[in-house]
Each structure stands twice: as C-alpha cells, then as structure tokens.
Design a protein around this motif. Structure first.
Motif, PDB file in Angstrom:
ATOM      1  N   GLY A  23       0.811  -1.205   0.000  1.00 57.37           N
ATOM      2  CA  GLY A  23       0.000   0.000   0.000  1.00 57.37           C
ATOM      3  C   GLY A  23       0.846   1.257   0.000  1.00 57.37           C
ATOM      4  N   THR A  24       0.206   2.348  -0.338  1.00 59.79           N
ATOM      5  CA  THR A  24       0.808   3.676  -0.311  1.00 59.79           C
ATOM      6  C   THR A  24      -0.058   4.589   0.542  1.00 59.79           C
ATOM      7  N   ALA A  25       0.563   5.465   1.327  1.00 61.63           N
ATOM      8  CA  ALA A  25      -0.170   6.397   2.202  1.00 61.63           C
ATOM      9  C   ALA A  25      -1.171   5.639   3.076  1.00 61.63           C
ATOM     10  N   ILE A  26      -0.665   4.642   3.779  1.00 64.80           N
ATOM     11  CA  ILE A  26      -1.504   3.789   4.633  1.00 64.80           C
ATOM     12  C   ILE A  26      -1.831   4.545   5.926  1.00 64.80           C
ATOM     13  N   PRO A  27      -3.096   4.649   6.300  1.00 59.18           N
ATOM     14  CA  PRO A  27      -3.438   5.318   7.563  1.00 59.18           C
ATOM     15  C   PRO A  27      -2.960   4.507   8.765  1.00 59.18           C
ATOM     16  N   GLN A  28      -2.569   5.201   9.836  1.00 59.39           N
ATOM     17  CA  GLN A  28      -2.173   4.490  11.052  1.00 59.39           C
ATOM     18  C   GLN A  28      -3.272   3.561  11.542  1.00 59.39           C
ATOM     19  N   SER A  29      -4.512   3.998  11.387  1.00 58.82           N
ATOM     20  CA  SER A  29      -5.647   3.243  11.931  1.00 58.82           C
ATOM     21  C   SER A  29      -5.807   1.865  11.304  1.00 58.82           C
ATOM     22  N   SER A  30      -5.305   1.691  10.086  1.00 57.77           N
ATOM     23  CA  SER A  30      -5.422   0.388   9.409  1.00 57.77           C
ATOM     24  C   SER A  30      -4.065  -0.236   9.120  1.00 57.77           C
ATOM     25  N   ALA A  31      -2.996   0.338   9.679  1.00 58.08           N
ATOM     26  CA  ALA A  31      -1.649  -0.111   9.335  1.00 58.08           C
ATOM     27  C   ALA A  31      -1.410  -1.577   9.679  1.00 58.08           C
ATOM     28  N   MET A  32      -1.913  -2.036  10.819  1.00 60.41           N
ATOM     29  CA  MET A  32      -1.645  -3.414  11.234  1.00 60.41           C
ATOM     30  C   MET A  32      -2.318  -4.441  10.325  1.00 60.41           C
ATOM     31  N   GLU A  33      -3.290  -4.029   9.544  1.00 58.18           N
ATOM     32  CA  GLU A  33      -3.913  -4.931   8.579  1.00 58.18           C
ATOM     33  C   GLU A  33      -2.939  -5.307   7.458  1.00 58.18           C
ATOM     34  N   HIS A  34      -1.872  -4.536   7.319  1.00 57.23           N
ATOM     35  CA  HIS A  34      -0.870  -4.787   6.274  1.00 57.23           C
ATOM     36  C   HIS A  34       0.264  -5.688   6.761  1.00 57.23           C
ATOM     37  N   VAL A  35       0.229  -6.069   8.033  1.00 55.23           N
ATOM     38  CA  VAL A  35       1.295  -6.888   8.625  1.00 55.23           C
ATOM     39  C   VAL A  35       0.928  -8.367   8.519  1.00 55.23           C
ATOM     40  N   ALA A  36       1.855  -9.160   7.947  1.00 56.94           N
ATOM     41  CA  ALA A  36       1.659 -10.612   7.868  1.00 56.94           C
ATOM     42  C   ALA A  36       2.258 -11.313   9.075  1.00 56.94           C
ATOM     43  N   GLY A  37       3.329 -10.742   9.603  1.00 60.46           N
ATOM     44  CA  GLY A  37       4.016 -11.385  10.719  1.00 60.46           C
ATOM     45  C   GLY A  37       5.288 -10.625  11.037  1.00 60.46           C
ATOM     46  N   TYR A  38       6.221 -11.338  11.681  1.00 55.17           N
ATOM     47  CA  TYR A  38       7.412 -10.691  12.211  1.00 55.17           C
ATOM     48  C   TYR A  38       8.632 -11.584  11.996  1.00 55.17           C
ATOM     49  N   ILE A  94       7.555   5.689   0.367  1.00 58.11           N
ATOM     50  CA  ILE A  94       7.988   4.462  -0.299  1.00 58.11           C
ATOM     51  C   ILE A  94       6.815   3.482  -0.283  1.00 58.11           C
ATOM     52  N   THR A  95       6.330   3.103  -1.439  1.00 57.49           N
ATOM     53  CA  THR A  95       5.240   2.134  -1.500  1.00 57.49           C
ATOM     54  C   THR A  95       5.687   0.826  -0.863  1.00 57.49           C
ATOM     55  N   LEU A  96       4.912   0.343   0.084  1.00 57.94           N
ATOM     56  CA  LEU A  96       5.205  -0.947   0.708  1.00 57.94           C
ATOM     57  C   LEU A  96       4.610  -2.068  -0.128  1.00 57.94           C
ATOM     58  N   GLU A  97       5.363  -3.150  -0.245  1.00 58.05           N
ATOM     59  CA  GLU A  97       4.949  -4.289  -1.060  1.00 58.05           C
ATOM     60  C   GLU A  97       4.969  -5.564  -0.213  1.00 58.05           C
ATOM     61  N   GLU A  98       4.168  -6.515  -0.619  1.00 57.12           N
ATOM     62  CA  GLU A  98       4.173  -7.817   0.040  1.00 57.12           C
ATOM     63  C   GLU A  98       5.591  -8.375   0.067  1.00 57.12           C
ATOM     64  N   GLY A  99       6.019  -8.858   1.235  1.00 58.39           N
ATOM     65  CA  GLY A  99       7.356  -9.423   1.373  1.00 58.39           C
ATOM     66  C   GLY A  99       8.409  -8.436   1.828  1.00 58.39           C
ATOM     67  N   ASP A 100       8.071  -7.150   1.890  1.00 56.20           N
ATOM     68  CA  ASP A 100       9.016  -6.166   2.421  1.00 56.20           C
ATOM     69  C   ASP A 100       9.218  -6.402   3.914  1.00 56.20           C
ATOM     70  N   LEU A 101      10.378  -6.011   4.414  1.00 54.78           N
ATOM     71  CA  LEU A 101      10.705  -6.124   5.835  1.00 54.78           C
ATOM     72  C   LEU A 101      11.042  -4.742   6.377  1.00 54.78           C
ATOM     73  N   ILE A 102      10.439  -4.391   7.516  1.00 58.53           N
ATOM     74  CA  ILE A 102      10.773  -3.146   8.208  1.00 58.53           C
ATOM     75  C   ILE A 102      11.517  -3.508   9.485  1.00 58.53           C
ATOM     76  N   LEU A 103      12.749  -3.013   9.627  1.00 55.72           N
ATOM     77  CA  LEU A 103      13.504  -3.151  10.874  1.00 55.72           C
ATOM     78  C   LEU A 103      13.190  -1.939  11.739  1.00 55.72           C
TER      79      LEU A 103
END
Length: 228
Positions: free
Chosen positions: A78-93, A176-185
C-alpha cells in the motif's frame, strides 16, 4: 501467477527498510539527537543471511557492531496507509540483526555521506524464521535480547520505541510504497557493541523465538576494496 510463500519472504521480498535511532537510550549511547521523525535507510535483499550461515565481517571494517531488532513483515502492500489500518498490512514478524560497520558509519556521518557501506553489505541482515502475526499479539510490548559468547549485551522492550509500528508503516508508505514481502527493521535498544571473528551471537524474542549466528571474516579477493 503462483502464490508466494510469505513464510519465506527473504527469498523474494524486494526491500528492507530500516529505522535508525528509534530507542532514545540507543540514540544517546551513540551521542545522536533524539529524532523528531523517523530516520530511514535501506538494505538490499542480498543482505539477508539465515541460521546455518555465518555473518561475514567486511574487509574494510575493524568495528562491526550488532543491533538486535524486531522486524515487521508486510503481507499487503500500500501507499499512504493510515495508522488506523496499518496493522492490517502486517503478515508477521522476524527477529533480526542490523549488523553495522560502525567505523565506516562514523566516517560517512562526519563527511555527510550515505551509510550504505556501513549498513548494506552482504550478511548485514541476519534473520530468524518467519513469526506468524498471531504469535505476537502485542508487538508494542515485546522483549528483545542479544548475547555474545553467552554474555548479555542487549536487553530491551519495544514499548520503549519512539515511533510505534503503525506510525512507522504509515510514515514509510507516504514516501515508499510498501509491497508484500518487504521487511521493516524497527530499531534497536541500547547495548550495541563490537563483535569479532569466531564470536557466537545468540538473540531472542522472549517466549517466542531464538536464533544463533557465528561471525567469520570475509575472504580476501584479488582486488580488495579499501574504504576511502
């Protein structure tokens, strides 16, 4: 198109986005100011290294540091993801290390240059197995630790992060557009220190996962690079 296996994100994920100075105590120990907004830098996917392979000290550094971090694996882009829905974009850790050539970083900082040589070299991002989202119900209250040769070096909690995971996802995705499989440290707590050849590193997320890595020296090549 064949569905990609998120539990092996390191095989096909396109980028590693890192957050610097996200714990106040760590910023202070390196004599850096507390940031007013996230400090970002990138690692390439070639930085990944898995258990069973060694962390290789680059030939151009004499001061390689460990930094233990909670990694966030993106499952929905996603791009310009709201904080309120940000965790919906997380698959895991994933449990991660941000290996840093501190002498090179200090030199780059003093010259106003990017940190790429200090942060993005091969094996600079050791990672654990994928951790499904449900195994960490509250990523804002996770205890991280790291030992070198059985001596505790780092111990901290993600509750001390300056910028929360939803904030980071929203902030990063504005640029930066986030894509499936990206990792945020997400940053490291205090206690970073040097490692040398033959050291054994153990790291963990309390009650979730542990991992171990050995440190080796990069092999000499015909044309050895010398950092200027």
């Amino acid at each position: 198109m064949t569905a990609r296996n998120i539990s092996r994100f390191w095989e096909w994920g396109r980028k590693i986005i890192c957050v610097g100075r996200n714990y106040a105590d760590h910023a202070k120990e390196l004599k850096n100011a507390i940031p007013a907004e996230p400090v970002l830098f990138l690692k390439p996917p070639s930085a990944y290294v898995r258990e069973g392979s060694a962390i290789l000290v680059p030939l151009y550094t004499s001061n390689l540091h460990h930094e233990v971090e909670l990694g966030v694996v993106i499952g929905k882009g996603g791009t310009a993801i709201p904080q309120s829905s940000a965790m919906e974009h997380v698959a895991g850790y994933a449990l991660c290390l941000d290996m840093t050539a501190r002498d090179i970083q200090d030199e780059c900082k003093s010259k106003g240059l990017p940190w790429t040589l200090a942060k993005a070299f091969n094996t600079s991002c050791p990672i654990s197995e994928f951790i499904p989202k449900e195994r960490i119900p509250d990523p804002g209250n996770v205890k991280l630790w790291l030992k070198v040769n059985d001596q505790l070096r780092q111990s901290g909690c993600t509750s001390h992060m300056i910028f929360s995971i939803p904030y980071l996802i929203s902030y990063i995705s504005d640029f930066i557009t986030l894509e499936e499989g990206d990792l945020i440290l997400t940053g490291t707590p205090q206690g970073v220190s040097a490692v040398t050849e033959h050291d054994e590193l153990q790291a963990g997320i309390e009650n979730v996962i542990t991992m171990s890595f050995r440190v080796d020296r990069q092999s000499e090549t015909k044309d050895t690079y010398k950092a200027k």
